[in-house]
Write a protein that holds these residues in place. Structure first.
Motif, mmCIF file in Angstrom:
data_model
loop_
_atom_site.group_PDB
_atom_site.id
_atom_site.type_symbol
_atom_site.label_atom_id
_atom_site.label_comp_id
_atom_site.label_asym_id
_atom_site.label_seq_id
_atom_site.Cartn_x
_atom_site.Cartn_y
_atom_site.Cartn_z
ATOM 1 N N UNK A 1 0.825 -1.208 0.000
ATOM 2 C CA UNK A 1 0.000 0.000 0.000
ATOM 3 C C UNK A 1 0.864 1.265 0.000
ATOM 4 N N UNK A 2 2.030 1.233 0.634
ATOM 5 C CA UNK A 2 2.944 2.377 0.608
ATOM 6 C C UNK A 2 3.436 2.615 -0.810
ATOM 7 N N UNK A 3 3.808 1.557 -1.510
ATOM 8 C CA UNK A 3 4.251 1.685 -2.907
ATOM 9 C C UNK A 3 3.133 2.261 -3.768
ATOM 10 N N UNK A 4 1.926 1.801 -3.526
ATOM 11 C CA UNK A 4 0.757 2.274 -4.267
ATOM 12 C C UNK A 4 0.474 3.739 -3.945
ATOM 13 N N UNK A 5 0.427 4.085 -2.685
ATOM 14 C CA UNK A 5 0.064 5.431 -2.254
ATOM 15 C C UNK A 5 1.121 6.477 -2.603
ATOM 16 N N UNK A 6 2.387 6.053 -2.704
ATOM 17 C CA UNK A 6 3.464 6.965 -3.081
ATOM 18 C C UNK A 6 3.622 7.080 -4.596
ATOM 19 N N UNK A 7 2.771 6.384 -5.341
ATOM 20 C CA UNK A 7 2.818 6.473 -6.799
ATOM 21 C C UNK A 7 3.956 5.697 -7.431
ATOM 22 N N UNK A 8 4.511 4.741 -6.714
ATOM 23 C CA UNK A 8 5.619 3.939 -7.256
ATOM 24 C C UNK A 8 5.114 2.899 -8.253
ATOM 25 N N UNK A 9 3.915 2.367 -8.009
ATOM 26 C CA UNK A 9 3.319 1.386 -8.916
ATOM 27 C C UNK A 9 1.891 1.809 -9.228
ATOM 28 N N UNK A 10 1.450 1.511 -10.453
ATOM 29 C CA UNK A 10 0.097 1.866 -10.883
ATOM 30 C C UNK A 10 -0.917 0.858 -10.355
#
Length: 90
Positions: A53-62
């Motif tokens: 969720x951190x990767x998602x919320x930081x815009x790292x992954x679509x």
């Protein structure tokens, strides 16, 4: 019955060749563009939903959220993220 013994390296080489032949014979078998959170975690080799969720919320992954409790992840963006963060050897 006949038993055939192979060294590890020869076995895995043979296995790779079989996989390539199967792919050639079935070109329509492709990977899904949108994958579940579990599949995304496997690709990233992480075990924490929080990290995902951190990767998602930081815009790292679509990601896509077609329904309130359904989040799907873009396979290509995960592969791009991993490639972008790869380090060259010395």
């Amino acid at each position: 019955m006949e038993v055939i013994c192979l060294e590890d390296k020869a076995f895995y080489t043979l296995l790779d060749e079989v996989i390539e032949r199967v792919k050639e014979q079935n070109p329509t078998a492709r990977l899904d563009k949108w994958i579940s959170g579990t599949e995304a975690m496997q690709l990233l080799r992480i075990t924490s939903k929080t990290t995902l969720s951190v990767l998602r919320n930081n815009g790292k992954i679509r990601f896509s959220q077609p329904q309130k409790k359904m989040i799907l992840y873009d396979r290509q963006s995960i592969e791009d993220y991993l490639e972008k963060n790869a380090r060259e050897t010395f």
